[in-house]
Every structure is written in structure tokens, then in C-alpha cells.
Design a protein around this motif. Structure first.
Motif, PDB file in Angstrom:
ATOM      1  N   THR A  94       0.834  -1.195   0.000  1.00 19.52           N
ATOM      2  CA  THR A  94       0.000   0.000   0.000  1.00 19.52           C
ATOM      3  C   THR A  94       0.876   1.254   0.000  1.00 19.52           C
ATOM      4  N   ALA A  95       0.234   2.392  -0.210  1.00 21.51           N
ATOM      5  CA  ALA A  95       0.970   3.658  -0.149  1.00 21.51           C
ATOM      6  C   ALA A  95       1.685   3.794   1.190  1.00 21.51           C
ATOM      7  N   LEU A  96       0.978   3.474   2.270  1.00 19.48           N
ATOM      8  CA  LEU A  96       1.564   3.584   3.606  1.00 19.48           C
ATOM      9  C   LEU A  96       2.772   2.668   3.752  1.00 19.48           C
ATOM     10  N   LEU A 143       2.295  11.274   3.901  1.00 22.40           N
ATOM     11  CA  LEU A 143       1.250  11.050   2.899  1.00 22.40           C
ATOM     12  C   LEU A 143       0.143  12.092   3.041  1.00 22.40           C
ATOM     13  N   ARG A 144      -0.192  12.438   4.258  1.00 22.07           N
ATOM     14  CA  ARG A 144      -1.197  13.496   4.455  1.00 22.07           C
ATOM     15  C   ARG A 144      -0.653  14.840   3.968  1.00 22.07           C
ATOM     16  N   GLY A 174      -4.074  11.583   2.356  1.00 20.77           N
ATOM     17  CA  GLY A 174      -4.579  11.019   3.596  1.00 20.77           C
ATOM     18  C   GLY A 174      -5.670   9.991   3.394  1.00 20.77           C
ATOM     19  N   ALA A 175      -6.445  10.142   2.331  1.00 18.60           N
ATOM     20  CA  ALA A 175      -7.547   9.210   2.061  1.00 18.60           C
ATOM     21  C   ALA A 175      -7.103   8.013   1.228  1.00 18.60           C
ATOM     22  N   GLU A 227      -0.920  10.553  -8.309  1.00 19.69           N
ATOM     23  CA  GLU A 227      -0.962  10.064  -6.927  1.00 19.69           C
ATOM     24  C   GLU A 227       0.246   9.187  -6.624  1.00 19.69           C
ATOM     25  N   GLN A 228       0.668   8.369  -7.585  1.00 22.58           N
ATOM     26  CA  GLN A 228       1.847   7.533  -7.368  1.00 22.58           C
ATOM     27  C   GLN A 228       3.107   8.389  -7.184  1.00 22.58           C
ATOM     28  N   GLN A 229       3.196   9.485  -7.940  1.00 19.47           N
ATOM     29  CA  GLN A 229       4.361  10.352  -7.770  1.00 19.47           C
ATOM     30  C   GLN A 229       4.322  11.047  -6.407  1.00 19.47           C
ATOM     31  N   ARG A 230       3.129  11.338  -5.905  1.00 20.70           N
ATOM     32  CA  ARG A 230       3.005  11.907  -4.561  1.00 20.70           C
ATOM     33  C   ARG A 230       3.500  10.911  -3.507  1.00 20.70           C
TER      34      ARG A 230
END
Length: 231
Positions: free
Chosen positions: A103-105, A128-129, A134-135, A148-151
């Protein structure tokens, strides 16, 4: 007074090619000051990404020396370089290099765990927030857009609070709106953590935001521009 955090002295890079050795960089000497934002620009094949990789110890110079935070990267072995990057550097690539099964986290927290941070997941969620995800912390890369992946990649690079942040075409795979958002986030992370930022870009508007721009041509420094170019 200048305070170099990165210093390259007469650096050369030669790589093996199918037709023999290929000279990529020719005698580059360059200092990057602490807290500076440096843009590397130039045509494709000019050596921008190779120079960035040398600064991060991801490529080894054939000649000359590369010093970061007072440490000679050219004298380190691969394990020492990996530990140094983990402690002092964040790297963002054009391709996001996220682990698809995490996951992103988890993508952001895992490097922190490997570095021994007990608050790895708390810090990962905070970053991430900070980049507006955050969502999306429990989403996998395949469930996220390119922006979003680059974030996530930015959050992963910023989470260890690096002294040096290296970015190779961070907006290259994104559309205009997402590219502009990533650009704002990149400079925001620099400001929030006080990191020195070096980035490779073809985007004129991104280069214009840098303190100094170094233009490469044929593996050499062709020009320097910006308010710190004369220091």
C-alpha cells in the motif's frame, strides 16, 4: 558565505557500450550550497541524469571525486553508499518505483523501518497526508493515478528528513495539472524539511523556480544561470 553540501571535482564518467567505452561526463567541477535549489538542464543525452546519479552515489565516477556532507562517495563501497543515502538523501525518479504489492503507507514506511525508525508508520502517514493522500494510504499503486503515485514517491523520499533531495524529471510522466501540483509539493517539501534540492528537468517553469540553473551540453557544464551563479 557559501556552504557546499555537495562538491564534484573534475568528475568523469565512462560507461561500457556495444562499440566500446562511451564518455558520458567530462571533467565536471561543481559545488552545491547547503539549502540551495539547483536545476540541471540541457538536451537529451547531455549527461543530466548521469550527473544526478553520481551526486547520489547511484553511479560511480570513473575519475575525480564526489563529496557529500564532507564524505567522499567515490571511496565508499556499495553497502556504505546505501547506508549513506538512507540516512542523508531522498531520491525521486521519473518512474515512480513503487512496490506494487504494498500500500501507499507500506511503500513509505518500509524504508523507514529498514533504517530503524520506530515511528515509521506514523511518520509515513504524516508525509502522505502532507502530499494530500490522507484518504489513499491503504490503496495500492495500481489503484492510484500517475499523479498520486508520484506523490507517494515524494512522501517516501521526504519521510527520512533528508539533507539532500535529488529529483530526476519528477514531472516527466505527468500531465500539466499534475506536473504543476508535484512541482509545488516538491518545493514545499524542500521548505518544510530544509533540504538541499537538486533536480533534472526539461520544464522551463520548474527550472525558473531554482536558485541556480546549470546547463549541460555533451557531458560538460555549458553555462550557469541564476542569482547564485556567480558565487
Amino acid at each position: 558565505m557559501t556552504d557546499p553540501i555537495l562538491s564534484l571535482d573534475d568528475v568523469t564518467l565512462t560507461l561500457a557500450g556495444n562499440a566500446g567505452p562511451v564518455e558520458i561526463l567530462h571533467g565536471i567541477s561543481l559545488a552545491v550550497n547547503r539549502g540551495e535549489t539547483l536545476g540541471l538542464i540541457g538536451p537529451s543525452g547531455s549527461g543530466k541524469s548521469s550527473l544526478l546519479m553520481l551526486m547520489g552515489g547511484l553511479e560511480r565516477a570513473t575519475g575525480g571525486s564526489v563529496t557529500a556532507l564532507g564524505h567522499d562517495l567515490t571511496a565508499m563501497n556499495e553497502d556504505q553508499l546505501a547506508r549513506f543515502r538512507r540516512q542523508h538523501m531522498g531520491v525521486v525518479f521519473q518512474s515512480f518505483h513503487l512496490i506494487p504489492t504494498m500500500t501507499a503507507l507500506e511503500n513509505v514506511a518500509t524504508p523507514l523501518e529498514l533504517a530503524g525508525h520506530r515511528d515509521a508508520f506514523d511518520r509515513a502517514e504524516e508525509e502522505l497526508r502532507a502530499v494530500g493522500l490522507g484518504a489513499r494510504i491503504d490503496h495500492y499503486p495500481s489503484q492510484m493515478s500517475g499523479g498520486e503515485q508520484q506523490r507517494v514517491a515524494l512522501a517516501r523520499a521526504a519521510a527520512p528528513r533528508p539533507h539532500i533531495l535529488l529529483a530526476d524529471e519528477p514531472t516527466g510522466n505527468l500531465d500539466g495539472a499534475n506536473g504543476a501540483a508535484i512541482m509545488d509539493l516538491l518545493f514545499g517539501l524542500r521548505d518544510r524539511h530544509g533540504a538541499t534540492l537538486v533536480l533534472v528537468t526539461h520544464a522551463a517553469d520548474l527550472a525558473a523556480r531554482c536558485d541556480r540553473v546549470v546547463r549541460l551540453a555533451d557531458g560538460r557544464v555549458a553555462a550557469q544561470e541564476g542569482r547564485r551563479a556567480a558565487e
